[in-house]
Structures are given as C-alpha cells and as structure tokens.
Design a protein around this motif. Structure first.
Motif, PDB file in Angstrom:
ATOM      1  N   LEU A  30       0.829  -1.203   0.000  1.00 59.64           N
ATOM      2  CA  LEU A  30       0.000   0.000   0.000  1.00 59.64           C
ATOM      3  C   LEU A  30       0.864   1.255   0.000  1.00 59.64           C
ATOM      4  CD1 LEU A  30      -2.710  -1.200   2.530  1.00 59.64           C
ATOM      5  CD2 LEU A  30      -3.064  -0.760   0.091  1.00 59.64           C
ATOM      6  N   VAL A  31       1.903   1.260   0.821  1.00 63.02           N
ATOM      7  CA  VAL A  31       2.814   2.408   0.848  1.00 63.02           C
ATOM      8  C   VAL A  31       3.399   2.629  -0.545  1.00 63.02           C
ATOM      9  CG1 VAL A  31       5.019   3.262   1.739  1.00 63.02           C
ATOM     10  CG2 VAL A  31       3.348   2.246   3.303  1.00 63.02           C
ATOM     11  N   PHE A  32       3.764   1.560  -1.214  1.00 54.98           N
ATOM     12  CA  PHE A  32       4.285   1.681  -2.576  1.00 54.98           C
ATOM     13  C   PHE A  32       3.266   2.340  -3.495  1.00 54.98           C
ATOM     14  CE2 PHE A  32       4.606  -0.013  -6.895  1.00 54.98           C
ATOM     15  CZ  PHE A  32       5.892   0.386  -7.227  1.00 54.98           C
ATOM     16  N   GLU A  40       9.880   4.028  -7.821  1.00 57.94           N
ATOM     17  CA  GLU A  40      10.596   3.429  -8.943  1.00 57.94           C
ATOM     18  C   GLU A  40      11.790   4.287  -9.337  1.00 57.94           C
ATOM     19  OE1 GLU A  40      10.214   0.621 -10.384  1.00 57.94           O
ATOM     20  OE2 GLU A  40       8.177  -0.098 -10.005  1.00 57.94           O
ATOM     21  N   HIS A  41      11.608   5.601  -9.321  1.00 60.42           N
ATOM     22  CA  HIS A  41      12.690   6.509  -9.708  1.00 60.42           C
ATOM     23  C   HIS A  41      13.839   6.490  -8.694  1.00 60.42           C
ATOM     24  CE1 HIS A  41      14.849  10.023 -11.086  1.00 60.42           C
ATOM     25  NE2 HIS A  41      14.712  10.567  -9.893  1.00 60.42           N
ATOM     26  N   GLY A  46      15.006  -1.932 -11.494  1.00 66.10           N
ATOM     27  CA  GLY A  46      15.909  -2.964 -11.978  1.00 66.10           C
ATOM     28  C   GLY A  46      16.980  -3.378 -10.994  1.00 66.10           C
ATOM     29  N   HIS A  47      16.925  -2.842  -9.793  1.00 66.71           N
ATOM     30  CA  HIS A  47      17.963  -3.137  -8.800  1.00 66.71           C
ATOM     31  C   HIS A  47      17.373  -3.926  -7.635  1.00 66.71           C
ATOM     32  CE1 HIS A  47      20.817  -0.359 -10.726  1.00 66.71           C
ATOM     33  NE2 HIS A  47      19.768   0.407 -10.934  1.00 66.71           N
ATOM     34  N   ASP A  48      18.183  -4.806  -7.069  1.00 68.47           N
ATOM     35  CA  ASP A  48      17.770  -5.550  -5.872  1.00 68.47           C
ATOM     36  C   ASP A  48      18.057  -4.726  -4.632  1.00 68.47           C
ATOM     37  OD1 ASP A  48      16.889  -7.770  -7.286  1.00 68.47           O
ATOM     38  OD2 ASP A  48      18.912  -8.645  -7.347  1.00 68.47           O
ATOM     39  N   PRO A  49      17.270  -4.891  -3.532  1.00 67.92           N
ATOM     40  CA  PRO A  49      16.087  -5.751  -3.492  1.00 67.92           C
ATOM     41  C   PRO A  49      14.883  -5.090  -4.162  1.00 67.92           C
ATOM     42  CG  PRO A  49      16.305  -4.595  -1.421  1.00 67.92           C
ATOM     43  CD  PRO A  49      17.514  -4.221  -2.242  1.00 67.92           C
ATOM     44  N   ASP A  50      13.863  -5.896  -4.430  1.00 66.84           N
ATOM     45  CA  ASP A  50      12.619  -5.345  -4.952  1.00 66.84           C
ATOM     46  C   ASP A  50      12.124  -4.251  -4.006  1.00 66.84           C
ATOM     47  OD1 ASP A  50      10.092  -5.801  -6.771  1.00 66.84           O
ATOM     48  OD2 ASP A  50       9.367  -5.673  -4.699  1.00 66.84           O
ATOM     49  N   ILE A  51      11.570  -3.206  -4.570  1.00 71.94           N
ATOM     50  CA  ILE A  51      11.151  -2.056  -3.757  1.00 71.94           C
ATOM     51  C   ILE A  51      10.167  -2.472  -2.674  1.00 71.94           C
ATOM     52  CG2 ILE A  51      10.024   0.194  -3.813  1.00 71.94           C
ATOM     53  CD1 ILE A  51      10.967   0.355  -6.773  1.00 71.94           C
ATOM     54  N   SER A 195       8.753  19.655 -11.499  1.00 69.11           N
ATOM     55  CA  SER A 195       9.595  18.473 -11.594  1.00 69.11           C
ATOM     56  C   SER A 195      10.922  18.787 -12.278  1.00 69.11           C
ATOM     57  CB  SER A 195       8.879  17.366 -12.364  1.00 69.11           C
ATOM     58  OG  SER A 195       9.689  16.217 -12.459  1.00 69.11           O
ATOM     59  N   TYR A 196      11.948  18.052 -11.877  1.00 69.32           N
ATOM     60  CA  TYR A 196      13.281  18.256 -12.421  1.00 69.32           C
ATOM     61  C   TYR A 196      13.658  17.195 -13.445  1.00 69.32           C
ATOM     62  CZ  TYR A 196      14.018  14.965  -8.585  1.00 69.32           C
ATOM     63  OH  TYR A 196      13.918  13.901  -7.719  1.00 69.32           O
ATOM     64  N   ASN A 197      12.716  16.268 -13.754  1.00 74.61           N
ATOM     65  CA  ASN A 197      12.973  15.301 -14.824  1.00 74.61           C
ATOM     66  C   ASN A 197      11.648  14.854 -15.441  1.00 74.61           C
ATOM     67  OD1 ASN A 197      11.835  13.105 -13.374  1.00 74.61           O
ATOM     68  ND2 ASN A 197      13.793  12.741 -12.342  1.00 74.61           N
ATOM     69  N   SER A 198      11.729  14.071 -16.481  1.00 69.63           N
ATOM     70  CA  SER A 198      10.532  13.677 -17.224  1.00 69.63           C
ATOM     71  C   SER A 198       9.780  12.517 -16.586  1.00 69.63           C
ATOM     72  CB  SER A 198      10.921  13.304 -18.661  1.00 69.63           C
ATOM     73  OG  SER A 198      11.837  12.209 -18.665  1.00 69.63           O
ATOM     74  N   VAL A 199      10.388  11.860 -15.614  1.00 71.90           N
ATOM     75  CA  VAL A 199       9.768  10.697 -14.986  1.00 71.90           C
ATOM     76  C   VAL A 199       8.765  11.103 -13.916  1.00 71.90           C
ATOM     77  CG1 VAL A 199      10.203   8.604 -13.638  1.00 71.90           C
ATOM     78  CG2 VAL A 199      11.775   9.261 -15.462  1.00 71.90           C
TER      79      VAL A 199
END
Length: 210
Positions: A30-32, A40-41, A46-51, A195-199
């Motif tokens: 839920l927090v996610f 994700e940003h 793509g990095h471990d561990p899963d968020i 925002s400072y990026n497109s994501v």
C-alpha cells in the motif's frame, strides 16, 4: 460515515489503529501505491532488493520514515486495506540517519542522492509547527468508498490533539482524484514544485488550517 476513532469499531467491522510490525507484508504494498513513480525513480525497479521487499523490511523496523511507528492502518473485517503516515518536524528529522543507512545498504549512493533530490526539490520536509501526512493509500478494490477521507479526518483529530494548527501534504499534480479530495477537505495550494525530470510529475504542496 463519520471519522473512525483509533480503536473504535463502527459498523461492527471497521477500525483505524496504529500500524504494527506484523502488518508489514500488506502495508508495504500500500505504501508503494502511494507514490509508485517516485519509488521506482529513487530506488530503481531494476535493482535488488525489490522495492516492495525493501519497504516490507523497513515497515517492520523502527528506524526509518517507512516504519510502522509512523503509520496507521485501516481494517475492514480484519482485512488491512489502507494506510496513512504522519510526521512533525522532530519525528521526521529523527529518521534521517536511519533512512540514509537503510537506503545505502540496499541501493548505494545512487539511492541516497535520488532520495535527497526528490525531497529537496519536490516533497519538502515537514515545517515546524505543522503535522504532515504521507503514504495515503487505499487498496484499489476499496477505492471510491470514502476511506481516504476517513483516514484524513482521523489524522486531523490526532493533529489537533497533539496541538498542531496546520495539516499539510504533497500530491502529484496529475493525481486528479486525490487532488480533488484534498481540496474538498479544505486543503489549499501553497506552492507548486516543478519536476526536475521527465519521470516525475510536478508536485503540489497543500495546507489546511485546523
């Protein structure tokens, strides 16, 4: 439905209560959901561990801003279906070292730099004398039933009881549903953080006078 008080059951099955470490498996998801693009940003899918695994571990522990100690959960018929977090400046500041250690141990300097950038540029730390709400999330199957409003009402009463006169939060500008709810509940736009990026989306900082 009126705001649910902590530990008070209404309609025989609904309760808002302080989160516990045992809630971590469900609460982490839920927090996610309260800010998936940001998570994700900052941490990188793509990095471990899963968020979600990272959030699950930290929710069960006491040291970071993701800890159960800073959250409340909403249960319906024993099912955990929503979360909300709350901080004042001292409680937020007390997590900074724990946050850094936890993020560095799992994601290295990259995670710390991205996290600091996000907080400094888009989501500001709580200001003195203000009670800040975060990680407001409702299970998708339960949305549209007024649960987020009940959580905010509950935290409003809590903030007043703690002596605060202002409630605050940040919301992604394109999260129209959440923005509409906050406006309906009396939150006013204070600042638009570009925002400072497109994501990441622009974020709106809002406050409500109690």
């Amino acid at each position: 439905m009126n705001a649910v008080q902590c530990g008070e059951f209404i309609e025989g099955a609904t309760v808002i209560r302080p989160a516990e470490s045992k809630d971590s498996a469900v609460a982490a998801g839920l927090v996610f959901l309260s800010g998936p693009a940001a998570f994700e940003h900052i941490f990188g899918s793509g990095h471990d561990p899963d968020i979600r695994d990272f959030l699950k571990a930290e929710f069960a522990k006491p040291a970071t801003m993701f800890s159960h100690r800073h959250h409340f959960v909403y249960e319906q018929d024993g099912q955990l279906i929503a979360t909300i977090g709350g901080f004042d400046k001292p409680s937020h500041d007390a997590t900074l070292m724990g946050n850094a250690k936890a993020i560095f141990s799992q994601y290295g300097w990259r995670g710390i730099v991205k996290g600091l950038m996000f907080e400094l540029r888009l989501v500001k730390p709580p200001r003195k004398g203000c009670y800040y709400l975060c990680h407001i999330a409702v299970d998708p199957q339960w949305r549209g039933k007024g649960i987020a409003a009940q959580l905010i009402d509950f935290m409003t009463v809590r903030a007043q009881g703690l002596g605060y006169s202002t409630l605050s939060l940040d919301v992604a500008e394109l999260n129209i549903g959440a923005l509409r709810l906050y406006q309906q509940m009396g939150f006013k736009l204070v600042k638009r953080n570009k925002s400072y990026n497109s994501v990441l989306d622009n974020h709106l900082y809002m406050e409500k006078t109690l």
